[in-house]
Design a protein around this motif. Structure first.
Motif, mmCIF file in Angstrom:
data_model
loop_
_atom_site.group_PDB
_atom_site.id
_atom_site.type_symbol
_atom_site.label_atom_id
_atom_site.label_comp_id
_atom_site.label_asym_id
_atom_site.label_seq_id
_atom_site.Cartn_x
_atom_site.Cartn_y
_atom_site.Cartn_z
ATOM 1 N N ILE A 120 -2.942 17.549 3.307
ATOM 2 C CA ILE A 120 -3.416 17.548 3.092
ATOM 3 C C ILE A 120 -2.678 17.013 1.551
ATOM 4 N N ALA A 121 -0.510 17.942 1.578
ATOM 5 C CA ALA A 121 -0.371 17.892 -0.036
ATOM 6 C C ALA A 121 0.227 16.635 -0.561
ATOM 7 N N LEU A 122 0.959 15.613 1.017
ATOM 8 C CA LEU A 122 1.661 15.301 0.768
ATOM 9 C C LEU A 122 1.028 14.052 0.519
ATOM 10 N N SER A 123 -0.490 13.873 0.954
ATOM 11 C CA SER A 123 -1.284 12.996 0.888
ATOM 12 C C SER A 123 -1.477 13.036 -0.608
ATOM 13 N N GLU A 124 -1.727 13.759 -0.705
ATOM 14 C CA GLU A 124 -1.781 13.829 -2.193
ATOM 15 C C GLU A 124 -1.401 13.147 -3.344
ATOM 16 N N LYS A 125 -0.387 13.270 -3.442
ATOM 17 C CA LYS A 125 1.045 13.155 -3.736
ATOM 18 C C LYS A 125 1.583 11.037 -3.810
ATOM 19 N N TYR A 180 15.200 1.944 5.906
ATOM 20 C CA TYR A 180 14.508 3.286 5.523
ATOM 21 C C TYR A 180 15.282 4.215 4.301
ATOM 22 N N GLY A 181 15.593 2.913 3.447
ATOM 23 C CA GLY A 181 16.301 3.220 2.023
ATOM 24 C C GLY A 181 15.625 2.695 1.084
ATOM 25 N N GLY A 182 15.192 3.625 0.637
ATOM 26 C CA GLY A 182 14.194 3.933 -0.960
ATOM 27 C C GLY A 182 12.640 4.572 -0.852
ATOM 28 N N LYS A 183 13.058 4.267 0.726
ATOM 29 C CA LYS A 183 10.906 4.597 1.260
ATOM 30 C C LYS A 183 11.124 6.064 1.577
ATOM 31 N N ARG A 184 9.274 6.206 1.291
ATOM 32 C CA ARG A 184 8.840 7.841 1.698
ATOM 33 C C ARG A 184 9.174 7.975 3.081
ATOM 34 N N LEU A 185 10.032 9.094 3.474
ATOM 35 C CA LEU A 185 9.682 9.210 5.158
ATOM 36 C C LEU A 185 8.888 10.498 5.242
ATOM 37 N N LEU A 186 8.852 11.193 6.268
ATOM 38 C CA LEU A 186 8.379 12.368 7.041
ATOM 39 C C LEU A 186 9.415 12.398 8.346
ATOM 40 N N SER A 187 9.720 13.164 9.165
ATOM 41 C CA SER A 187 10.305 13.242 10.002
ATOM 42 C C SER A 187 9.257 14.613 10.980
ATOM 43 N N THR A 235 1.030 -1.399 -0.107
ATOM 44 C CA THR A 235 -0.010 -0.077 -0.037
ATOM 45 C C THR A 235 0.860 1.547 0.154
ATOM 46 N N PRO A 236 1.298 2.308 -0.804
ATOM 47 C CA PRO A 236 1.117 3.647 -0.544
ATOM 48 C C PRO A 236 1.410 3.801 0.283
ATOM 49 N N HIS A 237 2.764 4.199 0.927
ATOM 50 C CA HIS A 237 2.964 4.790 2.323
ATOM 51 C C HIS A 237 3.798 5.718 2.748
ATOM 52 N N TYR A 238 3.631 6.548 3.956
ATOM 53 C CA TYR A 238 4.660 6.668 4.402
ATOM 54 C C TYR A 238 5.270 6.729 5.870
ATOM 55 N N GLY A 239 6.273 6.273 6.181
ATOM 56 C CA GLY A 239 7.001 6.149 7.392
ATOM 57 C C GLY A 239 7.284 7.378 8.207
ATOM 58 N N VAL A 240 6.970 7.283 9.343
ATOM 59 C CA VAL A 240 7.112 8.760 10.250
ATOM 60 C C VAL A 240 8.147 8.715 10.831
ATOM 61 N N LYS A 297 22.540 7.342 7.435
ATOM 62 C CA LYS A 297 23.076 7.651 5.863
ATOM 63 C C LYS A 297 22.528 6.472 5.232
ATOM 64 N N ALA A 298 21.073 6.735 5.484
ATOM 65 C CA ALA A 298 20.443 6.095 4.782
ATOM 66 C C ALA A 298 19.911 6.793 3.073
ATOM 67 N N LYS A 299 19.372 6.113 2.511
ATOM 68 C CA LYS A 299 19.191 6.735 1.336
ATOM 69 C C LYS A 299 17.638 6.571 1.147
ATOM 70 N N PRO A 300 16.735 7.728 1.372
ATOM 71 C CA PRO A 300 15.340 7.500 1.334
ATOM 72 C C PRO A 300 14.572 7.851 -0.167
ATOM 73 N N ARG A 301 13.855 7.278 -0.251
ATOM 74 C CA ARG A 301 12.902 7.686 -2.190
ATOM 75 C C ARG A 301 12.861 9.739 -1.008
ATOM 76 N N SER A 302 12.093 9.714 -0.875
ATOM 77 C CA SER A 302 12.407 11.193 -0.322
ATOM 78 C C SER A 302 12.503 10.942 1.700
ATOM 79 N N LEU A 303 12.489 12.719 1.408
ATOM 80 C CA LEU A 303 12.314 12.879 3.278
ATOM 81 C C LEU A 303 12.768 14.215 3.750
ATOM 82 N N GLU A 304 10.690 14.369 4.270
ATOM 83 C CA GLU A 304 10.584 15.638 4.193
ATOM 84 C C GLU A 304 10.570 15.996 5.645
#
Length: 376
Positions: free
Chosen positions: A368-373, A156-163, A122-127, A177-184
């Motif tokens: 909302i902006a992140l979830s729409e993406k 955590y590598g290759g994942k969509r993450l939030l902090s 399922t499309p997801h973010y890890g926080v 030194k992880a390489k996530p797909r994105s991290l905001e």
């Protein structure tokens, strides 16, 4: 346009910090028409609210691990340890969840449970709610540290993450030194009007007329030993009240006796509503070595009580601008003692306006902006 439906996955129940720091934002998202369900992997005490769900995941939910038939799960968990066990069985856990998640457009997985759920389809973010390198690897040495670091890089590598703070974000990239797909960075959101109202309605009992306070489970990260040593060097015009229970409490009591401050340090124990105590206190003192975005600092400032804090986690983001003078290096007893005396002699005026970026309405717009993406 069809309403989006999201799952907020958390461990624990309604009393845990992960629920409490997301509740205001979730309620705001619901008011905007988003369907949000909390998904718990352990049954909340007192039952479920709204449309929230408890999903019993074999091998991950404690009900299954510690059941009569869960001896295999306990065996592997005891051998490998909690996180390595969750990493090795993550696909097994996620296959169970993916079946339930077909009704959701996406999932937001909060906290360290993401280790066991990092294989979700399922499309997801890890926080990230804390600095993972310091938290997860701080006590490990040698080859074990390298092995676990590689495991966490894989998680955590290759994942969509939030902090929840920029420091947690930087910890993941620069130290882990992880390489996530994105991290905001997406801050925890708070309803300050509600916080202030609850503090004013609440009552305190059996505390001194003048006191400073600290709260948390006495462990290696909170460093109440540093706080007590610093307090012993202050003018001690106020009592020190420490809220919390834990196995290090006996050591801390012995330390206060050895330093000659036992009569001025009060070990309160657990308290399920600290807000009125924040309001009555003259200052809140954070002496931690490790934090993410410390809620106690946020609550104290929002209620109008100044804070002295060590330079850890998101503290610099909370005590920025004119409040940055109240940040001290971690482990520096003399600096902490000096700032405690200073904050009591000349306390700064603080309030919700100092934390406007944490307003739950602003944070909900970010979600909302992140979830729409995520759901597109």
């Amino acid at each position: 346009m069809r309403q989006k439906k999201l799952a907020f996955v958390v461990s624990g129940g309604y009393h845990t910090s992960l629920y409490l720091v997301t509740r205001d934002v979730v309620n705001e998202l619901r008011s905007k028409g988003w369907e949000i369900d909390y998904i718990f992997v352990d049954p909340p005490k007192g039952g479920l609210k709204d449309n929230d769900k408890y999903l019993k995941i074999k091998g991950l939910s404690e009900e299954t691990v510690y059941s009569f038939t869960g001896y295999r799960f306990r065996f592997f968990k005891n051998i490998f340890g909690k996180h390595l066990y969750q990493f090795l069985f993550r696909r097994y856990f996620c296959r169970q969840l993916d079946e339930h998640f077909k009704e959701y457009d996406g999932a937001i997985v909060h906290g360290s449970i993401f280790v066991g759920l990092s294989a979700l389809k399922t499309p997801h973010y890890g926080v990230l709610h804390s600095c993972k390198y310091d938290n997860f690897l701080g006590r490990r040495r040698g080859i074990f540290k390298l092995v676990y670091q590689r495991v966490y890089q894989k998680v955590y590598g290759g994942k969509r993450l939030l902090s929840v703070s920029n420091s947690a974000r930087d910890d993941m990239i620069q130290k882990m030194k992880a390489k996530p797909r994105s991290l905001e960075t997406i801050y925890n959101g708070f309803n300050f009007d509600s916080l202030v109202a609850r503090a004013e309605k609440g009552t305190t009992k059996d505390v001194p007329e003048k006191y400073i306070m600290a709260a948390g489970r006495p462990d290696r990260t909170k460093r109440f030993d540093i706080l007590i040593k610093a307090y012993a060097k202050t003018k001690r015009t106020h009592k020190l009240v420490i809220f919390g229970e834990g196995r290090k409490l006996k050591e801390l009591k012995e330390l206060s006796i050895n330093l000659g401050v036992a009569d001025d340090v009060i070990f309160w124990g657990f308290c399920n509503n600290l807000l009125p105590y924040f309001k009555q206190a003259s200052a809140y003192i954070l002496s931690s070595d490790i934090e993410g975005l410390p809620t106690v600092v946020i609550e104290s400032i929002a209620i109008g009580t100044p804070v002295v804090a060590t330079e850890v986690g998101g503290v610099n983001e909370l005590l920025s601008g004119r409040l940055n003078e109240w940040v001290v290096p971690k482990g520096d007893v003399d600096a902490l003692a000096a700032k405690i005396d200073q904050v009591l002699e000349a306390p700064p005026q603080v309030g919700p306006e100092d934390l406007a970026f944490l307003d739950y309405r602003r944070v909900s717009e970010h979600y909302i902006a992140l979830s729409e993406k995520l759901c597109d």
